[in-house]
Design a protein around this motif. Structure first.
Motif, mmCIF file in Angstrom:
data_model
loop_
_atom_site.group_PDB
_atom_site.id
_atom_site.type_symbol
_atom_site.label_atom_id
_atom_site.label_comp_id
_atom_site.label_asym_id
_atom_site.label_seq_id
_atom_site.Cartn_x
_atom_site.Cartn_y
_atom_site.Cartn_z
ATOM 1 N N TRP A 60 1.006 -1.420 -0.366
ATOM 2 C CA TRP A 60 -0.328 -0.038 -0.411
ATOM 3 C C TRP A 60 0.800 1.504 -0.516
ATOM 4 O O TRP A 60 2.130 1.508 0.304
ATOM 5 N N ARG A 61 0.393 2.144 -0.237
ATOM 6 C CA ARG A 61 1.177 3.598 -0.833
ATOM 7 C C ARG A 61 -0.049 4.730 -0.400
ATOM 8 O O ARG A 61 -1.324 4.923 -0.559
ATOM 9 N N ARG A 62 0.093 5.636 -0.073
ATOM 10 C CA ARG A 62 -0.219 6.968 -0.386
ATOM 11 C C ARG A 62 0.017 7.975 -2.364
ATOM 12 O O ARG A 62 0.719 7.746 -2.129
ATOM 13 N N ILE A 63 -1.293 8.075 -1.933
ATOM 14 C CA ILE A 63 -1.711 8.908 -3.732
ATOM 15 C C ILE A 63 -2.226 10.003 -3.868
ATOM 16 O O ILE A 63 -3.276 10.502 -2.809
ATOM 17 N N LEU A 64 -2.324 10.466 -5.059
ATOM 18 C CA LEU A 64 -3.486 11.942 -4.832
ATOM 19 C C LEU A 64 -3.805 11.737 -6.045
ATOM 20 O O LEU A 64 -3.216 11.168 -7.335
ATOM 21 N N GLN A 65 -5.898 11.819 -6.401
ATOM 22 C CA GLN A 65 -6.067 11.448 -7.688
ATOM 23 C C GLN A 65 -7.213 12.510 -7.198
ATOM 24 O O GLN A 65 -8.419 12.450 -6.054
#
Length: 492
Positions: free
Chosen positions: A405-410
């Motif tokens: 898992w990871r943080r993303i900007l969407q």
């Protein structure tokens, strides 16, 4: 084959070339006519010049009545190339001397006296099948009294033949010039206009048949270049409109399919809820009685074995009923803060105990900046969704399952992206579109219910997220879960 009268080439020929050729022919005829008149005038002037050059000696000889001198003067004039015959008449119109063929022009005295009285003049006549020109000049003495008449004739047959030849040559020249003009106009029209118009017409015909990506070369005169530019812009706008329309149709079809799927899922959910509710109590009674019956038989007997098998099947049925209930119910989420690493660890531990494949290596790979990530979610629903994904991955894997898992900007939103991947054979293309349909499974009969992915999909959607299959970058299957990290955004 009829000539089309409504095209540009014909219009140029009719309204430009034909008037030009008409003017050319008229000017040619006028030039020939003027040439004939000038040649005829020149011929008359030559005869008149000869007549005036021998006038004085003949007049003197007539005054002296010396016929010998008159004849010598006539013979000298007859030696000239231009002279066909020379004749001298007295004041009464009687022929005095002649050199050359006899002239039929003055057979009567009245005509000779009339010409003598009126002065010099010229006339055309025919002699022995030849056309001749005669010039008449009165002969006078020193006091101006007329003593006779001089007539000099010239054969104009060759002159007229020359004029006819000039007319023929002029006509041929006009015809050749007309053909040259026609050829120049046709070639010029084709080079300057025709080929560009044909290219425009061909492009429009191709566009009419549905050709895509077609563009007209912007060549030729400025007007045709402007027309080609306008056509290219029109074709581009048409293609953009068709693409937009195709996109709208595709989106509409997707929305309709989603609506049908939602209606289908709703119907299945209602049916599953009813079935599960009706089966729950009888199954519980059967399971309880089977357990009591098992305790009443010896452990090593055949009845005990059969009862154990019956209890296992009842457990399987109970699991299916529980999945039906999980799929059917859409209760409000009971959100609270959850440590994602702890949740994943619990799911991995539970699934390892339930799925008997100890040879599969389960690797948990958190991102560097999200190892202690805390999210707000319903623990039971999210754990159930991740557990179903992990069970499917373990069943399909050959050696390894990876959870990351990871943080993303969407769309300017902070999201959590969690992936469950295996190194198995992957999912066939014909099964991809039906992965999240309830009761669809590729496992053998009795090995799966087809509700695992459907339940996971519903749970993730209830959290405001998305579950999709992403096979890019690795062998096997790779499922991606996207969840909003903001509870307010998820509720929206």
């Amino acid at each position: 084959m009829f000539l089309p009268f409504n095209n540009l080439r014909t219009a140029v020929l009719v309204f430009v070339l034909l008037p030009l050729l008409g003017v050319l022919v008229a000017l040619g005829m006028l030039a020939l006519r003027e040439f004939e008149q000038q040649m005829e005038l020149r011929m008359q002037e030559d005869i008149e010049l000869v007549a005036r050059s021998i006038r004085l000696p003949i007049s003197a000889a007539m005054i002296r009545r010396d016929a010998m001198d008159v004849q010598q003067a006539l013979d000298s004039a007859f030696q000239l190339e231009q002279v066909f015959g020379v004749y001298v008449y007295d004041s009464h119109g009687d022929l005095v001397a002649t050199s050359g063929p006899r002239s039929p022009s003055l057979d009567r005295r009245r005509e000779a006296r009339l010409i003598t009285a009126t002065g010099s003049q010229g006339a055309f006549d025919e002699r022995q099948g030849r056309e001749v020109f005669s010039f008449f000049l009165p002969l006078t003495d020193a006091g101006g009294r007329i003593v006779g008449l001089l007539q000099i004739t010239r054969d104009v047959t060759r002159f007229h033949a020359y004029i006819a030849q000039m007319r023929l040559q002029g006509g041929v020249a006009i015809v050749l010039l007309s053909l040259i003009f026609l050829l120049v106009v046709l070639i010029g029209h084709h080079r300057a206009v025709g080929r560009h118009v044909s290219r425009l017409v061909g492009a429009m015909q191709s566009a009419g048949t549905g050709a895509r990506g077609l563009r007209v070369p912007e060549q030729g005169p400025q007007e045709l270049r402007l027309l080609a530019t306008a056509m290219n812009e029109m074709l581009q706008r048409r293609e953009e409109s068709e693409r937009a329309l195709a996109t709208q149709r595709s989106q509409r079809a997707e929305l309709e399919e989603k609506l049908r799927q939602s209606e289908k899922l709703a119907a299945i959910g209602q049916l599953a809820a009813g079935v599960a509710h009706e089966l729950g109590t009888p199954l519980g009674v059967i399971a309880g009685r089977a357990q009591r019956a098992r305790r009443g038989v010896p452990e090593d007997s055949r009845a005990a074995t059969e009862m154990a098998s019956l209890l296992a099947e009842l457990g399987r049925v109970e699991h299916i009923v529980r999945q039906l209930l999980n799929f059917a119910r859409r209760n409000p989420l009971n959100r609270r803060e959850i440590s994602l690493p702890a949740l994943v660890a619990d799911v991995v531990s539970r699934v390892r105990m339930g799925v008997q494949r100890p040879e599969i290596d389960i690797q948990v790979v958190p991102a560097d900046d999200s190892g202690a990530l805390v999210i707000r979610a319903d623990p039971a629903r999210l754990e159930q969704a991740l557990g179903n994904l992990l069970e499917n991955a373990i069943h399909a894997a050959r050696k390894r399952v990876t959870i990351a898992w990871r943080r993303i900007l969407q769309d300017a939103r902070e999201m959590l992206e969690l992936t469950v991947a295996d190194d198995g054979p992957g999912i066939a293309d014909e099964h991809i579109e039906r992965l999240f349909e309830p009761f669809f499974t590729t496992k053998p009969t009795g090995a799966g219910t087809g509700l695992g992915l459907a339940v996971a999909h519903v749970a993730i959607e209830d959290h405001g997220g998305d579950l999709r299959l992403d096979r890019a970058g690795s062998p096997g299957a790779r499922f991606v879960v996207t969840l909003p990290l903001s509870e307010h955004k998820a509720d929206e």
